[in-house]
Design a protein around this motif. Structure first.
Motif, PDB file in Angstrom:
ATOM      1  N   LEU A 192      36.886   3.729 -51.742  1.00  0.00           N
ATOM      2  CA  LEU A 192      35.984   2.983 -50.848  1.00  0.00           C
ATOM      3  C   LEU A 192      36.785   2.211 -49.804  1.00  0.00           C
ATOM      4  O   LEU A 192      36.413   2.150 -48.624  1.00  0.00           O
ATOM      5  N   LYS A 221      37.986   4.036 -46.888  1.00  0.00           N
ATOM      6  CA  LYS A 221      36.950   4.293 -45.876  1.00  0.00           C
ATOM      7  C   LYS A 221      36.499   2.977 -45.248  1.00  0.00           C
ATOM      8  O   LYS A 221      35.415   2.912 -44.650  1.00  0.00           O
ATOM      9  N   ARG A 257      35.222   0.415 -46.501  1.00  0.00           N
ATOM     10  CA  ARG A 257      33.921  -0.099 -46.923  1.00  0.00           C
ATOM     11  C   ARG A 257      33.984  -1.593 -47.251  1.00  0.00           C
ATOM     12  O   ARG A 257      32.987  -2.305 -47.110  1.00  0.00           O
ATOM     13  N   PHE A 291      29.822  -4.140 -52.337  1.00  0.00           N
ATOM     14  CA  PHE A 291      31.045  -3.382 -52.617  1.00  0.00           C
ATOM     15  C   PHE A 291      31.212  -3.172 -54.118  1.00  0.00           C
ATOM     16  O   PHE A 291      31.539  -2.068 -54.571  1.00  0.00           O
ATOM     17  N   TYR A 296      26.404   9.075 -51.256  1.00  0.00           N
ATOM     18  CA  TYR A 296      26.474   8.885 -49.803  1.00  0.00           C
ATOM     19  C   TYR A 296      25.230   9.443 -49.130  1.00  0.00           C
ATOM     20  O   TYR A 296      24.649   8.829 -48.243  1.00  0.00           O
TER      21      TYR A 296
END
Ligand SMILES: NC(=[NH2+])NCCC[C@H](N)C(=O)O
Length: 811
Positions: free
Chosen positions: A628, A631, A633, A642, A687
Motif C-alpha cells: 500500500l 502506491k 496510499r 489505511f 481495488y
C-alpha cells in the motif's frame, strides 16, 4: 405297379380335397395336422373304389361300425369288405402317423425310406395294395411338409406365448421370424395412442390448474432461483408437453459461444433415442423444434433457435434482465429459494491442543468458513464445529510437567508463554526419564477418571491453546463452536459399549478394531491395548452424535486429502453399525492439497522450521503495508482507512489465494503473487470494488441519490458491454448453486474475476460521468450506468462476504 394316370388322379384328388375332420385332436397342432391328412387319404381311397364322400351308403352293419369311429367323415365311407380292409390299414396308418409325428422328422425320414423300399419290393402285389402304398408315399411327402409347417407354427406359438407374459410388448420384442403384422401395427397404434393420451392428460392438468381446482406449478417468476434454474424449468415444461411419455431430466447450460445464444437446452439427442426405443422415428432436429414450439410463454427468453443437432439455443430478454437486476439494486441480492432448510454440520479448522496450528489447519479454516458462509447465505441451518484435538495420552505428560514447573497451577493460571516449547520439554522428559514416564501414565489414568486436579491442569493447558487459536480466528473473522474430542468422552464410552454388544469389534493384538463394509480397507482402532480411545473412536462417537442428537441432514469434514481414507473408513463403519444411512444423510469430505513454498517443497520458514500461523499473518500484514505504501496510499488515506485497507488486503489475499485454486490441488504460498494487483487476486478485487464505488462518490452522487434513481431509472443494456455485464451479474445464483454441488469455492472466485473483467470492459467503453477534458467540470451524469455500477458492487460484495473478504470504502 399302379398305372401312372391313376397315380396322378389320386395325387390331384388328394391335394384338391377339402379338409374334413379337424375335430379329433384339435387340442394339439401335431395331431390335427396328422388327422387332416389321414382323412384326406380315406376320402380319396373311398372315392376311387366307388363310394361317395357324402356318406350315402346302404350297409347298416358297416354304418353301425363306422359310427363307432371317432373319425366321422372317413369311417362311413367303407361299407364293403375291400373298404373295410382299407379302413383297417388306414387306421393302423393313422396310428403310425401319430407315432411318427411324436418322434419327429427323423422318424418320418426313416419311415419314408422304408416305404420306398417296401414299394419296390412288392410290385407284384394286388392293385388295392399298390394303390394304398402310392397313397402312403404322397402322404409322407405331405407329412414332411406339414411337419415343417408344424415346427414353424410351434416356434411362433412359443414366441407368442413368451410375449403374452410380457407386461408391455414393444416392437423390438417380436422376433423377426414371427409374422404378425397385425400385432406390429397394434403396437405402433398403441404407442401413438399413449403419446396422444399423455398430451391429453397434460392438457387436462393444465385446464384444472387454470380453473384453480388443482394448482400446478409451471413457471413462477416470483420464486426466482437464478437464470439457469428458471430456464431449466421452462424447457422442462416444454419437454414434458412435447413428449409426455418420456421421463427425461435435463438442465440448461450456458452456451459456449455467443453464436449459440446465452443458454442451451440439449435434450433432443436423448429424446430422439428414447423415441426410437418406442418405435417412433424422430430426428433430433425435429425433436428440438417440437420442444421449442412448446416453450411456455415467459419473459426470460427473447429468441430461440434450434441447431441442426437439435440444441435449443436461447437468447435472454434484455427487458427481463434489466428489470431483474434493478430489483436486486432496490432490494439487495437475495439467495435463491430453498427447497428445504437443512441442518448442516461443517467440521473445520480443528487444530490440536498444545501443538502447532499449521498451514494445513489454516486451509481448513479458510475453506470451511467459506463453505459454511455459502450454506448460511442460502438459508441453511449451519453448525460450525471445531473438532479440536484436546484429548489423548499426551495430556498425561503435559500435566505431570505442569505439576513440576508451575506447582501453583491450581490457584493461578500458569504463565506459559510458548505452549509448543512447553510440549517439547515435556516430551523430552517423557522419552528420557522413566520415573516421569510412569507419572505421566498415572496422570492419564487420573484425568480419564475425572480426578478434579488433573482435570483442572488439562483445562488450563487447553485454555492457553484456545486463546492462541481464538486470536487467529478473530483476526480472520472466523466463527466456530469448539467441540473437541473430549466433548465425546462419555459418548465414546457408550459407543464402544454398543459396538461391543452388537459384535462389531474384533480383537487384534490386544486392540479392539472394527472393519467397515468394504473389504480390504484398513480397520478403525476403537480401543487401544492400554484401554484408551483414539481419533477413530472420537470420530465414531461424533458422527453418531451429529446424526442422532444434532439431527444433521448433511455433514461436511474439511481436512487435508491425506485423511480421505480415514473418512472413507469412518462412513463405512458408521453405515455398517447403523449410525449412518447414506440415503438419509449426505456426507462430504472436503479434502485439500498441501501448502508448498515458492521452491515447491513443503512450506517452511527460511530457517527450515514449520511456519507458525501467527508469524505468517504478521508477515502478511507487513507485506500488505509495504504494498500500500508503495502506491502512496498512506498519504491519501486517513490512518484508520489505511489500517482497514492493510488488514483487508493482508487477510483477504491469504484467503483468496487459497480459495481461488481448485482445493484438491497443492498450492504454492507466495505473498508476491497474492499481493499482485493484476490478475485474479484479492487485491485486484478489493481495488475494483472501491473504484466502482468511487465513480458515483467522485461525482458527488450519494447512495441516497442512487436509491432514488433506482425508482425511476432503468438498467442500461443497449451497449454490447453493458449487456455483457448485466448477464454476468445475473449469473450469481447459478454459481452459488454450483458450489453446493461440489463444494469448490474456486467457481465463485472465477465468477468474481469474470464480473470484474466485464466491468472493466464496460467502464472502458461507456462513460458514466462525462467531464470537460480541460476544466474537469462534470458535463453529464449517466444515472442509469451508475446503477449498473452499483449492481456490480453489490454482486461483488456478496461474493466477498461468502469468500470471507472485507470490502473497504477507500484503498
Ligand atoms: N472430525 C474430524 N476428524 N475432524 C478433523 C480433525 C483434524 C485433526 N485434529 C487434525 O489436526 O488432523
Amino acid at each position: 405297379m399302379l398305372p401312372s394316370d391313376d397315380l396322378h388322379y389320386i395325387i390331384r384328388s388328394v391335394r384338391r380335397l377339402p379338409l374334413q375332420s379337424f375335430s379329433r385332436c384339435h387340442h394339439d397342432q401335431n395331431c390335427s395336422v396328422v388327422s387332416n391328412h389321414s382323412t384326406r387319404l380315406f376320402a380319396v381311397f373311398g372315392n376311387r373304389v366307388g363310394y361317395s364322400l357324402d356318406g350315402q351308403d346302404d350297409d347298416d352293419n358297416n354304418r353301425n361300425q363306422s359310427r363307432g369311429e371317432a373319425s366321422t367323415g372317413a369311417g362311413r365311407l367303407f361299407t364293403n369288405k375291400k373298404g373295410y380292409q382299407a379302413l383297417h390299414v388306414a387306421k393302423q396308418l393313422q396310428q403310425l402317423l401319430l407315432t411318427i409325428s411324436v418322434f419327429g422328422s427323423l422318424g418320418v425320414l426313416l419311415v419314408q425310406m422304408a416305404a420306398v423300399v417296401y414299394t419296390l419290393a412288392t410290385t407284384a402285389m394286388p392293385f388295392g395294395l399298390h394303390f394304398l402304398l402310392a397313397c402312403v408315399l404322397i402322404l409322407f411327402d405331405d407329412l414332411a411338409k406339414a411337419e415343417g409347417e408344424m415346427n414353424d407354427l410351434y416356434q411362433r406359438y412359443e414366441a407368442m406365448k413368451k410375449l403374452a407374459t410380457q407386461s408391455e410388448i414393444r416392437l423390438e420384442d417380436i422376433p423377426e421370424n414371427v409374422e404378425c403384422e397385425q400385432l406390429r401395427s397394434l403396437i405402433t397404434k398403441r404407442n401413438k395412442l399413449t403419446f396422444r393420451l399423455g398430451i391429453l392428460k397434460r392438457g387436462i392438468d393444465e385446464e384444472k390448474a387454470k380453473s384453480g381446482k388443482k394448482k400446478k406449478f409451471i413457471y413462477d417468476p416470483e420464486s426466482f432461483n437464478g437464470i439457469k434454474e428458471a430456464l431449466t424449468q421452462i424447457c422442462m415444461v416444454a419437454l414434458r408437453e412435447a413428449y409426455p411419455q418420456l421421463e427425461i431430466e435435463q438442465v440448461v447450460q450456458p452456451s459456449g459461444k455467443p453464436m449459440f445464444g446465452d443458454y442451451q437446452f440439449n435434450a433432443a439427442m436423448q429424446v430422439s433415442k428414447e423415441l426410437k426405443n418406442l418405435g417412433i422415428k424422430c430426428a433430433p432436429a425435429e425433436v428440438g423444434k417440437a420442444i421449442a414450439s412448446k416453450l411456455p410463454a415467459n419473459k426470460i427468453i427473447d429468441k430461440v433457435e434450434v441447431a441442426p443437432a437439435g440444441f435449443i439455443n436461447m437468447w435472454l430478454s434484455k427487458e427481463f434482465c434489466r428489470n431483474l437486476l434493478l430489483e436486486q439494486v432496490r432490494c439487495g441480492i437475495k439467495p435463491p429459494k430453498l427447497e428445504k432448510r437443512l441442518r448442516i454440520v461443517v467440521d473445520f479448522s480443528a487444530p490440536n491442543v498444545a501443538k502447532q496450528m499449521h498451514v494445513g489447519h489454516l486451509r481448513s479454516t479458510i475453506i470451511g468458513d467459506s463453505i459454511a458462509r455459502s450454506l448460511e447465505f442460502l438459508g441453511h441451518d449451519v453448525l460450525r464445529i471445531n473438532h479440536v484435538g484436546d484429548w489423548g495420552t499426551q495430556f498425561g505428560m503435559l500435566i505431570a510437567h505442569l505439576q513440576d514447573t508451575f506447582p501453583n497451577y491450581l490457584n493461578e493460571m500458569p504463565p506459559i508463554e510458548d505452549l509448543q516449547k512447553f510440549y517439547k520439554e515435556s516430551k523430552l522428559r517423557f522419552d528420557t526419564d522413566e520415573d516421569f514416564k510412569k507419572r505421566a501414565y498415572e496422570c492419564v489414568v487420573n484425568l480419564q477418571g475425572h480426578e478434579k486436579d488433573h482435570v483442572k491442569g488439562w483445562q488450563q493447558i487447553c485454555e492457553i491453546s484456545r486463546k492462541e487459536f481464538q486470536s487467529i480466528y478473530d483476526q480472520l473473522n472466523i466463527k466456530l463452536i469448539e467441540r473437541g474430542e473430549s466433548f465425546y468422552q462419555s459418548r465414546m464410552e457408550s459407543t464402544v459399549e454398543y459396538l461391543r454388544e452388537k459384535g462389531f469389534l474384533e480383537m487384534d493384538d490386544g486392540r479392539l478394531i472394527m472393519f467397515g463394509l468394504e473389504e480390504g480397507n484398513i480397520p478403525f482402532t476403537i480401543v487401544k491395548s492400554d484401554g484408551g480411545f483414539t481419533y477413530d473412536t472420537s470420530d465414531m462417537a461424533a458422527i453418531r452424535q451429529r446424526i442422532e442428537e444434532e439431527k444433521a441432514d448433511w455433514i461436511i469434514y474439511v481436512t487435508d486429502m491425506g485423511q480421505s481414507n480415514h473418512f472413507k473408513v469412518l462412513y463405512s463403519c458408521a453405515e455398517r453399525c447403523g449410525f449412518y444411512d447414506p440415503s438419509k444423510v449426505r456426507i462430504d469430505h472436503v479434502g485439500f492439497g498441501v501448502v508448498l513454498g515458492e521452491d515447491r517443497k513443503k512450506f517452511k520458514t527460511r530457517s527450515g522450521d514449520t511456519v507458525k500461523l501467527q508469524e505468517l499473518l504478521d508477515e502478511g500484514l507487513s507485506r500488505s503495508e509495504e504494498t500500500l505504501k508503495s502506491k502512496n496510499r498512506h498519504n491519501v488515506l486517513t490512518p484508520e482507512e489505511f489500517e482497514a485497507a492493510k488488514k483487508a488486503v493482508a487477510y483477504g489475499c491469504i484467503k483468496y489465494a487459497d480459495l481461488c485454486h481448485n482445493r484438491v490441488n497443492d498450492y504454492v504460498f507466495s505473498f508476491d503473487k497474492m499481493l499482485d494487483d493484476k490478475g485474479n487476486t484479492a487485491v485486484y478485487m478489493l481495488y475494483a470494488v472501491t473504484r466502482i464505488r468511487s465513480i458515483a462518490s467522485n461525482a458527488n452522487i450519494t447512495s441516497k441519490q442512487l436509491i432514488e434513481a433506482a425508482k425511476t431509472e432503468r438498467i442500461p443494456v443497449d451497449h454490447e458491454k453493458e449487456w455483457k455485464l448485466v448477464k454476468a451479474l445475473l449469473r450469481f445464483h447459478d454459481e452459488l448453486i454450483k458450489i453446493t454441488e461440489d463444494l469448490c469455492l474456486h467457481h465463485l472466485c472465477e465468477y468474481l474475476y469474470d464480473v470484474a473483467s466485464s466491468f472493466t470492459e464496460f467502464y472502458d467503453a461507456c462513460y458514466c460521468i462525462e467531464k470537460d477534458g480541460k476544466t474537469g467540470e462534470v458535463l453529464k451524469i449517466h444515472m442509469d450506468r451508475l446503477l449498473l455500477c452499483e449492481a456490480t458492487a453489490l454482486v461483488m460484495e456478496k461474493c466477498f462476504w461468502i469468500l470471507g473478504l472485507t470490502p473497504v470504502s477507500r484503498m
